[in-house]
Design a protein around this motif. Structure first.
Motif, PDB file in Angstrom:
ATOM      1  N   THR A  62       0.846  -1.195   0.000  1.00  0.00           N
ATOM      2  CA  THR A  62       0.000   0.000   0.000  1.00  0.00           C
ATOM      3  C   THR A  62       0.885   1.251   0.000  1.00  0.00           C
ATOM      4  O   THR A  62       2.059   1.192   0.375  1.00  0.00           O
ATOM      5  CB  THR A  62      -0.921   0.040   1.236  1.00  0.00           C
ATOM      6  N   VAL A  63       0.293   2.366  -0.409  1.00  0.00           N
ATOM      7  CA  VAL A  63       1.029   3.634  -0.485  1.00  0.00           C
ATOM      8  C   VAL A  63       0.229   4.701   0.265  1.00  0.00           C
ATOM      9  O   VAL A  63      -0.817   5.138  -0.206  1.00  0.00           O
ATOM     10  CB  VAL A  63       1.238   4.055  -1.959  1.00  0.00           C
ATOM     11  N   ASN A  64       0.717   5.076   1.430  1.00  0.00           N
ATOM     12  CA  ASN A  64       0.055   6.126   2.241  1.00  0.00           C
ATOM     13  C   ASN A  64      -1.447   5.884   2.388  1.00  0.00           C
ATOM     14  O   ASN A  64      -2.246   6.817   2.278  1.00  0.00           O
ATOM     15  CB  ASN A  64       0.287   7.520   1.626  1.00  0.00           C
ATOM     16  N   MET A  65      -1.825   4.647   2.638  1.00  0.00           N
ATOM     17  CA  MET A  65      -3.248   4.324   2.719  1.00  0.00           C
ATOM     18  C   MET A  65      -3.817   4.664   4.094  1.00  0.00           C
ATOM     19  O   MET A  65      -3.134   4.536   5.107  1.00  0.00           O
ATOM     20  CB  MET A  65      -3.464   2.834   2.418  1.00  0.00           C
ATOM     21  N   ASP A  66      -5.108   5.072   4.110  1.00  0.00           N
ATOM     22  CA  ASP A  66      -5.740   5.426   5.376  1.00  0.00           C
ATOM     23  C   ASP A  66      -6.081   4.152   6.176  1.00  0.00           C
ATOM     24  O   ASP A  66      -6.176   3.063   5.607  1.00  0.00           O
ATOM     25  CB  ASP A  66      -6.996   6.256   5.134  1.00  0.00           C
ATOM     26  N   PRO A  67      -6.267   4.287   7.496  1.00  0.00           N
ATOM     27  CA  PRO A  67      -6.510   3.122   8.355  1.00  0.00           C
ATOM     28  C   PRO A  67      -7.706   2.274   7.926  1.00  0.00           C
ATOM     29  O   PRO A  67      -7.659   1.048   8.014  1.00  0.00           O
ATOM     30  CB  PRO A  67      -6.751   3.737   9.737  1.00  0.00           C
ATOM     31  N   ASP A  68      -8.761   2.918   7.421  1.00  0.00           N
ATOM     32  CA  ASP A  68      -9.938   2.154   6.982  1.00  0.00           C
ATOM     33  C   ASP A  68      -9.589   1.235   5.817  1.00  0.00           C
ATOM     34  O   ASP A  68     -10.032   0.089   5.768  1.00  0.00           O
ATOM     35  CB  ASP A  68     -11.073   3.099   6.551  1.00  0.00           C
ATOM     36  N   GLY A  69      -8.842   1.764   4.885  1.00  0.00           N
ATOM     37  CA  GLY A  69      -8.423   0.970   3.727  1.00  0.00           C
ATOM     38  C   GLY A  69      -7.579  -0.223   4.143  1.00  0.00           C
ATOM     39  O   GLY A  69      -7.767  -1.342   3.660  1.00  0.00           O
ATOM     40  N   LEU A  70      -6.640   0.037   5.052  1.00  0.00           N
ATOM     41  CA  LEU A  70      -5.780  -1.043   5.553  1.00  0.00           C
ATOM     42  C   LEU A  70      -6.604  -2.110   6.270  1.00  0.00           C
ATOM     43  O   LEU A  70      -6.402  -3.311   6.068  1.00  0.00           O
ATOM     44  CB  LEU A  70      -4.723  -0.472   6.516  1.00  0.00           C
ATOM     45  N   ALA A  95       2.060   2.153  14.466  1.00  0.00           N
ATOM     46  CA  ALA A  95       0.619   2.149  14.699  1.00  0.00           C
ATOM     47  C   ALA A  95      -0.077   1.092  13.843  1.00  0.00           C
ATOM     48  O   ALA A  95      -0.955   0.370  14.317  1.00  0.00           O
ATOM     49  CB  ALA A  95       0.035   3.533  14.407  1.00  0.00           C
ATOM     50  N   ILE A  96       0.325   0.987  12.584  1.00  0.00           N
ATOM     51  CA  ILE A  96      -0.281   0.001  11.673  1.00  0.00           C
ATOM     52  C   ILE A  96      -0.029  -1.411  12.174  1.00  0.00           C
ATOM     53  O   ILE A  96      -0.921  -2.266  12.175  1.00  0.00           O
ATOM     54  CB  ILE A  96       0.266   0.196  10.237  1.00  0.00           C
ATOM     55  N   LYS A  97       1.187  -1.639  12.648  1.00  0.00           N
ATOM     56  CA  LYS A  97       1.545  -2.956  13.158  1.00  0.00           C
ATOM     57  C   LYS A  97       0.630  -3.364  14.320  1.00  0.00           C
ATOM     58  O   LYS A  97       0.128  -4.483  14.377  1.00  0.00           O
ATOM     59  CB  LYS A  97       2.994  -2.880  13.624  1.00  0.00           C
ATOM     60  N   VAL A  98       0.403  -2.414  15.216  1.00  0.00           N
ATOM     61  CA  VAL A  98      -0.439  -2.684  16.387  1.00  0.00           C
ATOM     62  C   VAL A  98      -1.909  -2.824  15.985  1.00  0.00           C
ATOM     63  O   VAL A  98      -2.591  -3.779  16.355  1.00  0.00           O
ATOM     64  CB  VAL A  98      -0.286  -1.550  17.442  1.00  0.00           C
ATOM     65  N   GLY A 101      -2.289  -5.890  13.546  1.00  0.00           N
ATOM     66  CA  GLY A 101      -1.793  -7.169  14.068  1.00  0.00           C
ATOM     67  C   GLY A 101      -1.010  -7.973  13.045  1.00  0.00           C
ATOM     68  O   GLY A 101      -0.991  -9.203  13.071  1.00  0.00           O
ATOM     69  N   THR A 102      -0.375  -7.272  12.102  1.00  0.00           N
ATOM     70  CA  THR A 102       0.435  -7.948  11.080  1.00  0.00           C
ATOM     71  C   THR A 102       1.878  -7.480  11.193  1.00  0.00           C
ATOM     72  O   THR A 102       2.180  -6.527  11.911  1.00  0.00           O
ATOM     73  CB  THR A 102      -0.044  -7.582   9.658  1.00  0.00           C
ATOM     74  N   LYS A 103       2.755  -8.127  10.445  1.00  0.00           N
ATOM     75  CA  LYS A 103       4.106  -7.608  10.303  1.00  0.00           C
ATOM     76  C   LYS A 103       4.074  -6.425   9.340  1.00  0.00           C
ATOM     77  O   LYS A 103       3.153  -6.306   8.525  1.00  0.00           O
ATOM     78  CB  LYS A 103       5.035  -8.671   9.715  1.00  0.00           C
ATOM     79  N   VAL A 104       5.107  -5.596   9.430  1.00  0.00           N
ATOM     80  CA  VAL A 104       5.201  -4.426   8.551  1.00  0.00           C
ATOM     81  C   VAL A 104       6.569  -4.411   7.872  1.00  0.00           C
ATOM     82  O   VAL A 104       7.597  -4.616   8.521  1.00  0.00           O
ATOM     83  CB  VAL A 104       4.975  -3.124   9.359  1.00  0.00           C
ATOM     84  N   MET A 105       6.540  -4.179   6.556  1.00  0.00           N
ATOM     85  CA  MET A 105       7.769  -4.011   5.786  1.00  0.00           C
ATOM     86  C   MET A 105       7.770  -2.571   5.273  1.00  0.00           C
ATOM     87  O   MET A 105       6.794  -2.130   4.691  1.00  0.00           O
ATOM     88  CB  MET A 105       7.774  -4.981   4.602  1.00  0.00           C
ATOM     89  N   LYS A 106       8.850  -1.835   5.537  1.00  0.00           N
ATOM     90  CA  LYS A 106       8.902  -0.437   5.073  1.00  0.00           C
ATOM     91  C   LYS A 106       9.877  -0.298   3.923  1.00  0.00           C
ATOM     92  O   LYS A 106      11.028  -0.720   4.015  1.00  0.00           O
ATOM     93  CB  LYS A 106       9.311   0.491   6.229  1.00  0.00           C
ATOM     94  N   VAL A 125      10.923  -0.049  14.336  1.00  0.00           N
ATOM     95  CA  VAL A 125       9.489  -0.376  14.324  1.00  0.00           C
ATOM     96  C   VAL A 125       9.066  -1.418  13.285  1.00  0.00           C
ATOM     97  O   VAL A 125       8.106  -2.152  13.509  1.00  0.00           O
ATOM     98  CB  VAL A 125       8.623   0.896  14.115  1.00  0.00           C
ATOM     99  N   ALA A 126       9.772  -1.495  12.156  1.00  0.00           N
ATOM    100  CA  ALA A 126       9.343  -2.415  11.093  1.00  0.00           C
ATOM    101  C   ALA A 126       9.924  -3.807  11.321  1.00  0.00           C
ATOM    102  O   ALA A 126      10.909  -3.981  12.033  1.00  0.00           O
ATOM    103  CB  ALA A 126       9.780  -1.875   9.738  1.00  0.00           C
ATOM    104  N   ASP A 127       9.306  -4.811  10.693  1.00  0.00           N
ATOM    105  CA  ASP A 127       9.828  -6.183  10.765  1.00  0.00           C
ATOM    106  C   ASP A 127      10.809  -6.458   9.639  1.00  0.00           C
ATOM    107  O   ASP A 127      11.687  -7.306   9.761  1.00  0.00           O
ATOM    108  CB  ASP A 127       8.666  -7.186  10.670  1.00  0.00           C
ATOM    109  N   TRP A 128      10.609  -5.738   8.536  1.00  0.00           N
ATOM    110  CA  TRP A 128      11.485  -5.851   7.369  1.00  0.00           C
ATOM    111  C   TRP A 128      11.721  -4.462   6.803  1.00  0.00           C
ATOM    112  O   TRP A 128      10.853  -3.607   6.894  1.00  0.00           O
ATOM    113  CB  TRP A 128      10.784  -6.657   6.261  1.00  0.00           C
ATOM    114  N   LEU A 129      12.879  -4.276   6.185  1.00  0.00           N
ATOM    115  CA  LEU A 129      13.127  -3.064   5.403  1.00  0.00           C
ATOM    116  C   LEU A 129      13.384  -3.494   3.961  1.00  0.00           C
ATOM    117  O   LEU A 129      13.994  -4.543   3.722  1.00  0.00           O
ATOM    118  CB  LEU A 129      14.342  -2.305   5.944  1.00  0.00           C
ATOM    119  N   LEU A 130      12.871  -2.696   3.031  1.00  0.00           N
ATOM    120  CA  LEU A 130      13.078  -2.996   1.622  1.00  0.00           C
ATOM    121  C   LEU A 130      13.726  -1.774   0.979  1.00  0.00           C
ATOM    122  O   LEU A 130      13.169  -0.675   1.025  1.00  0.00           O
ATOM    123  CB  LEU A 130      11.731  -3.321   0.970  1.00  0.00           C
ATOM    124  N   PHE A 131      14.920  -1.977   0.453  1.00  0.00           N
ATOM    125  CA  PHE A 131      15.641  -0.864  -0.165  1.00  0.00           C
ATOM    126  C   PHE A 131      15.387  -0.878  -1.669  1.00  0.00           C
ATOM    127  O   PHE A 131      15.872  -1.738  -2.380  1.00  0.00           O
ATOM    128  CB  PHE A 131      17.131  -0.947   0.152  1.00  0.00           C
TER     129      PHE A 131
END
Length: 214
Positions: A62-70, A95-98, A101-106, A125-131
């Motif tokens: 996702t790209v800058n998605m609002d909480p409802d969309g997520l 915040a998204i992770k909490v 309840g999923t992992k987050v990759m930034k 804060v993230a579980d993965w980083l993607l360069f």
């Protein structure tokens, strides 16, 4: 068995999802970004995620998605990981992770060494980083542009979390990219397409084989 993790991103059809799973992809990415030729609807995504569940980790990009969309994606598609490919701040990632309840990759866009500095804020804060490579000027897509950067920048990068190399990879250059960067995970999207947004099963198989054969 290779320890190299491979992510095929931007899958949108059942036959290419099958190809990615059969080839041994560790992660499969579904893109929720209407400007992208790889965008999937929620109903498409549900079908594709059901094919992958239990075989590979499901990544919702996702790209800058609002909480409802997520929340809606989370509820229906049930991804393992949310890949945040916009300008989401470290606080938003946390915040998204909490909340989900999923992992987050930034995703962190890279063009030069200084760009890696911000990775340390996300590392907490993230579980993965993607360069990924910084998009070319004028591009509406934050990734999947087929451009690359100096892979040696990732060499000896000191992070707590696992990270992944993305940007301009294909079956022909992925081994060299792994050698130069020292990474243990790679991500591909446009590098396994025969035309923009159209994945090719043979290219997917070739990429996974090349990456895992290192």
């Amino acid at each position: 068995m290779s320890d190299m993790k491979v992510k095929i991103c931007g899958l949108s059809t059942e036959d290419t999802m099958e190809a990615a799973l059969d080839a041994g992809a560790d992660m499969v990415g579904l893109m929720f970004f209407p400007k992208s030729p790889r965008h999937v609807t929620l109903s498409q995504a549900c079908r594709l995620a059901d094919m992958a569940r239990g075989k590979a980790e499901i990544v919702a990009l996702t790209v800058n998605m609002d909480p409802d969309g997520l929340s809606r994606i989370n509820e229906l598609v049930k991804p393992d990981i949310f890949q945040l490919h916009g300008t989401e701040a470290p606080e938003a990632c946390a915040a998204i992770k909490v909340m989900q309840g999923t992992k987050v990759m930034k995703a962190v866009p890279v063009a030069e060494k200084a760009d890696l500095e911000q990775a340390h804020y996300y590392d907490i804060v993230a579980d993965w980083l993607l360069f990924d490579a910084k998009p070319p000027p004028g591009s509406e897509l934050p990734g999947g542009n087929g451009v690359s950067y100096d892979w040696t920048l990732l060499k000896d990068l000191d992070l707590q979390k696992p990270f992944m190399l993305s940007g301009g990879l294909d079956a022909d250059n992925v081994r060299e990219a792994i050698r130069q960067s020292g990474v243990t995970a790679v991500d591909v999207s446009s590098g396994v397409e025969r035309e923009k947004g159209v994945k090719d099963a043979d290219l997917i198989r070739a990429f996974v084989a090349a990456a895992k054969g290192v």
